[in-house]
Motif scaffolding. Structure first.
Motif, short mmCIF file in Angstrom:
data_model
loop_
_atom_site.label_atom_id
_atom_site.label_comp_id
_atom_site.label_asym_id
_atom_site.label_seq_id
_atom_site.Cartn_x
_atom_site.Cartn_y
_atom_site.Cartn_z
N CYS A 1 17.62 -7.43 -6.85
CA CYS A 1 16.60 -8.18 -6.12
C CYS A 1 15.70 -8.94 -7.10
CB CYS A 1 15.75 -7.24 -5.27
SG CYS A 1 14.47 -8.15 -4.39
N CYS B 1 9.76 -6.98 -6.28
CA CYS B 1 10.59 -6.39 -7.32
C CYS B 1 10.25 -6.97 -8.69
CB CYS B 1 12.07 -6.57 -6.98
SG CYS B 1 12.60 -5.44 -5.67
N CYS C 1 10.92 -3.25 -0.44
CA CYS C 1 9.89 -3.69 -1.40
C CYS C 1 8.96 -2.55 -1.86
CB CYS C 1 9.04 -4.80 -0.79
SG CYS C 1 9.98 -6.01 0.09
S1 FES Z 1 11.19 -7.84 -3.00
FE1 FES Z 1 12.81 -6.64 -3.71
S2 FES Z 1 13.29 -5.42 -1.99
FE2 FES Z 1 11.78 -6.78 -1.23
#
Ligand code: FES
Length: 159
Positions: free
Chosen positions: A82, A87, A127
């Motif tokens: 991600c 992330c 997230c």
């Molecule tokens: S920003 Fe990575 S899982 Fe939502």
């Protein structure tokens, strides 16, 4: 026409038929082809162009622009890192560099032995437990460089 060309034609036709008459047909049709084949083969582009009355360049442009579309088959294990905001705030950039180094490939590539494909994704809906990584059908939370290595070690140990 050989049998694989016939089956690709059938897949394209069924993807087009599923979304016939809808607005913005190209994206769902491309998704449908990728769902059925695992990627969008270059041979499907002229067929899609003909069926959807679009130019090949328009279709190539969409395939090239969106990270969702793969133009060659994925490896045995699909690893998606991600890159979205939550992330990134939790260190996914470092994880990304580490993953590329560990696997010896960049985003969109497959290892020479065909075992791993690395792709970026933009939010896995996890997230709160960033950074997140999806490996095949499983989402892994709070992945560190160490736990990433462990996950890869485990997959490499599988026969
Ligand atoms: S920003 Fe990575 S899982 Fe939502």
């Amino acid at each position: 026409m050989n049998s694989s060309a016939v089956s690709l034609r059938e897949i394209v036709d069924s993807a087009v038929a599923e979304h016939h008459g809808k607005i913005g047909t190209l994206m769902p049709v491309l998704h449908s082809v990728q769902e059925k084949l695992g990627f969008v083969p270059s041979e499907s582009v002229p067929m899609l162009a003909q069926s959807l009355n679009l130019s090949r360049a328009e279709i190539q442009g969409v395939i090239g622009f969106y990270h969702d579309f793969r133009t060659s088959p994925a490896g045995e294990h699909l690893i998606q890192l991600c890159r979205a905001e939550a992330c990134q705030a939790m260190g996914s950039r470092d994880l990304e560099l580490h993953a590329k180094q560990r696997l010896g490939i960049d985003f969109g590539e497959t290892t020479e032995d065909g075992r791993f494909t690395l792709e970026p994704v933009y939010c896995l809906g996890n997230c709160a437990c960033a950074p997140s990584v999806r490996i095949n059908d499983g989402i892994h939370a709070r992945v560190s460089t160490g736990s990433f290595d462990q996950l890869i070690d485990d997959l490499e140990a599988q026969e």
